[in-house]
Design a protein around this motif. Structure first.
Motif, PDB file in Angstrom:
ATOM      1  N   MET A  59       2.026   3.100 -10.363  1.00  0.00           N
ATOM      2  CA  MET A  59       0.956   1.675 -11.010  1.00  0.00           C
ATOM      3  C   MET A  59       2.076   1.355 -12.161  1.00  0.00           C
ATOM      4  O   MET A  59       2.532   0.089 -12.554  1.00  0.00           O
ATOM      5  N   ILE A  78       1.739  12.286  -1.530  1.00  0.00           N
ATOM      6  CA  ILE A  78       0.721  13.240  -1.773  1.00  0.00           C
ATOM      7  C   ILE A  78       0.865  13.810  -3.140  1.00  0.00           C
ATOM      8  O   ILE A  78      -0.465  14.179  -3.505  1.00  0.00           O
ATOM      9  N   LEU A 109      -1.379  -4.974  -5.032  1.00  0.00           N
ATOM     10  CA  LEU A 109      -0.934  -3.505  -4.897  1.00  0.00           C
ATOM     11  C   LEU A 109      -1.914  -2.215  -4.947  1.00  0.00           C
ATOM     12  O   LEU A 109      -2.982  -2.062  -5.628  1.00  0.00           O
ATOM     13  N   THR A 110      -2.590  -1.507  -3.652  1.00  0.00           N
ATOM     14  CA  THR A 110      -3.427  -0.481  -4.151  1.00  0.00           C
ATOM     15  C   THR A 110      -2.339   0.487  -3.648  1.00  0.00           C
ATOM     16  O   THR A 110      -2.076   0.670  -1.994  1.00  0.00           O
ATOM     17  N   PRO A 111      -2.083   1.732  -4.332  1.00  0.00           N
ATOM     18  CA  PRO A 111      -1.255   2.566  -3.919  1.00  0.00           C
ATOM     19  C   PRO A 111      -2.393   3.908  -3.365  1.00  0.00           C
ATOM     20  O   PRO A 111      -3.988   3.531  -4.068  1.00  0.00           O
ATOM     21  N   VAL A 112      -2.113   4.809  -2.353  1.00  0.00           N
ATOM     22  CA  VAL A 112      -3.173   5.449  -1.500  1.00  0.00           C
ATOM     23  C   VAL A 112      -2.558   7.046  -1.574  1.00  0.00           C
ATOM     24  O   VAL A 112      -1.501   7.816  -1.306  1.00  0.00           O
ATOM     25  N   ARG A 113      -3.584   7.717  -2.078  1.00  0.00           N
ATOM     26  CA  ARG A 113      -2.590   9.147  -2.036  1.00  0.00           C
ATOM     27  C   ARG A 113      -3.347   9.762  -0.685  1.00  0.00           C
ATOM     28  O   ARG A 113      -4.652  10.565   0.420  1.00  0.00           O
ATOM     29  N   ALA A 114      -2.423   9.979  -0.425  1.00  0.00           N
ATOM     30  CA  ALA A 114      -2.367  10.807   1.434  1.00  0.00           C
ATOM     31  C   ALA A 114      -0.791  11.519   2.056  1.00  0.00           C
ATOM     32  O   ALA A 114      -0.090  11.575   1.034  1.00  0.00           O
ATOM     33  N   ASN A 115      -1.800  12.597   3.180  1.00  0.00           N
ATOM     34  CA  ASN A 115      -0.727  13.204   3.061  1.00  0.00           C
ATOM     35  C   ASN A 115       0.251  12.527   4.225  1.00  0.00           C
ATOM     36  O   ASN A 115      -0.240  12.370   5.367  1.00  0.00           O
ATOM     37  N   ALA A 140      -2.012   9.965   7.488  1.00  0.00           N
ATOM     38  CA  ALA A 140      -3.313  10.540   7.506  1.00  0.00           C
ATOM     39  C   ALA A 140      -4.252   9.517   6.800  1.00  0.00           C
ATOM     40  O   ALA A 140      -4.101   9.659   5.365  1.00  0.00           O
ATOM     41  N   GLY A 141      -4.896   8.720   7.421  1.00  0.00           N
ATOM     42  CA  GLY A 141      -5.982   8.378   6.609  1.00  0.00           C
ATOM     43  C   GLY A 141      -5.540   6.615   6.673  1.00  0.00           C
ATOM     44  O   GLY A 141      -6.695   5.874   6.431  1.00  0.00           O
ATOM     45  N   LEU A 142      -4.110   6.400   7.710  1.00  0.00           N
ATOM     46  CA  LEU A 142      -4.079   4.885   7.341  1.00  0.00           C
ATOM     47  C   LEU A 142      -4.458   4.702   8.577  1.00  0.00           C
ATOM     48  O   LEU A 142      -4.371   4.656  10.088  1.00  0.00           O
ATOM     49  N   ILE A 195       0.458  -1.394  -0.135  1.00  0.00           N
ATOM     50  CA  ILE A 195      -0.184   0.380   0.206  1.00  0.00           C
ATOM     51  C   ILE A 195       1.042   1.369  -0.146  1.00  0.00           C
ATOM     52  O   ILE A 195       1.486   2.054   1.346  1.00  0.00           O
ATOM     53  N   LEU A 227       1.947   8.884  -8.000  1.00  0.00           N
ATOM     54  CA  LEU A 227       0.580   7.481  -8.024  1.00  0.00           C
ATOM     55  C   LEU A 227       0.308   6.687  -9.097  1.00  0.00           C
ATOM     56  O   LEU A 227       0.929   5.554  -9.335  1.00  0.00           O
ATOM     57  N   GLU A 228       0.231   7.392 -10.271  1.00  0.00           N
ATOM     58  CA  GLU A 228       0.313   6.933 -11.708  1.00  0.00           C
ATOM     59  C   GLU A 228       1.536   6.478 -11.755  1.00  0.00           C
ATOM     60  O   GLU A 228       1.306   5.031 -12.258  1.00  0.00           O
TER      61      GLU A 228
END
Lengths: 219, 133
Positions: free
Chosen positions: A86, A77, A99-105, A108-110, A73, A82-83
């Motif tokens: 992938m 930011i 595989l799952t990319p995540v947009r985050a700062n 935060a959010g995990l 994961i 992220l592109e």
């Protein structure tokens, strides 16, 4: 030695794999056996913070680090990163893995205490300020600055991550973090040890005019 | 994003850390576009480790959000090392749900603060606007 993943992305927007990235690959390769033993018969949740081109996450997927039973994961930011991640995974034949990319700062959010292997190549270059996140996609250079500049001692972003480490790592989790000499990594090591962490230098290398090092932190 | 990832995401708002309502996020069924990704092969060993790890209540809750109410309330247990045929059926079904189901577009809401996050091109975006960050 494991082969380096093939990367081909727009380096006007995404940090080009450099000495620091390659040092991380070498560290992960040298840690492979230790990680495999730790994560035998367990699912490994792998999270690279600031995945950029995706070279590190792809390298881990290719070489089954920490083990064959892992989910990846990566977080960034920047949408371009992220592109690119992938794309890099696909180019290197990793489409058949989780595989799952995540947009985050940062983190935060995990969900708390879920990350088993955290890898962080931070924006470590000392600079007066930390850049703001660009509000549009026009100024591509701004996204690169974000990947590079780390405030005063180059530690503003890294410190934030390290101070939150107890909420991020699982009970048996490990973190690999990259530093340059101007971040005073020995002092960081001492600071983390005082806070009760194990902190070990895994590798140190001269790269051009910089001295880079990777430390491992665990409970 | 793959279904299993919903088990690792929560609200980014700091104040929601202490709330029991911020996990799992609520997935707005009608706004979510799903796709089956058959690229990852079924691997019973891997799946056993995944099941061992997940928070089952959250799996049930998200599946329900997305229109699947067929999951048992209790996490399935696999007692014998030798997996039976029934075990394999359960594992295959969970493989389809957790690993192959991809949320391509969608909306997720924090049950505590109500903030809405979006999933676009399979990538969940957990960034907050400046006034919340």
């Amino acid at each position: 030695m494991f082969p380096t993943p093939y990367v081909n992305c727009d380096y006007n927007k995404v940090y080009e794999p450099s000495e620091d990235s390659f040092l991380l690959l070498d560290v992960l390769e040298s840690e492979q056996d230790a990680l495999r033993t730790m994560f035998r018969n367990k699912l490994g949740v792998v999270c690279e913070i600031g995945c950029g081109s995706g070279i590190v996450t792809t390298f881990m997927m290719q070489n089954k680090i920490p083990s064959t039973d892992a989910v990846y994961i990566p977080v960034d930011i920047s949408p371009w990163a992220l592109e690119a991640t992938m794309d890099t995974a696909k180019r290197n034949g990793c489409s058949a893995q989780y595989l799952t990319p995540v947009r985050a700062n940062l983190t935060a959010g995990l969900k708390k205490n879920e990350v088993d292997v955290l890898v962080f190549n931070p924006p470590y270059v000392p600079n007066e300020t930390i850049p703001e996140m660009p509000l549009d996609d026009k100024n591509e250079d701004d996204w690169l600055d974000l990947a590079l500049l780390g405030g005063n001692d180059g530690m503003v972003v890294t410190r934030k991550l390290l101070d939150g480490l107890q909420d991020i790592l699982s009970s048996h989790g490990v973190a690999y973090v990259l530093f340059c000499a101007r971040n005073w990594p020995e002092k960081v090591q001492e600071y983390m040890q005082i806070k009760g962490w194990n902190a070990q230098l895994i590798e140190k290398r001269k790269a051009g005019w910089e001295v880079l090092s990777v430390y491992k932190f665990w409970r | 994003m793959k279904f299993l990832t919903t088990n690792f995401l929560t609200c980014s708002v700091k104040e929601c850390d202490r709330s029991n309502n911020s996990f799992p996020l609520h997935y707005k069924g009608e706004a979510c576009q799903l796709e089956q990704d058959e690229g990852i092969e079924f691997n019973p060993e891997f799946l056993l480790r995944v099941i061992d790890r997940v928070e089952w209540d959250a799996v049930v809750s998200v599946a329900k959000d997305l229109g699947n109410s067929t999951l048992p309330q209790q996490k399935p247990v696999f007692e014998n090392e030798e997996l039976s045929e029934e075990d394999m059926i359960v594992l295959r079904d969970l493989h389809v749900l957790l690993i192959q189901t991809n949320i391509v577009e969608g909306e997720m809401t924090c049950r505590n603060c109500g903030h809405i996050y979006y999933i676009k091109n399979s990538i969940p975006n957990l960034l907050l606007p400046p006034h919340l960050a």
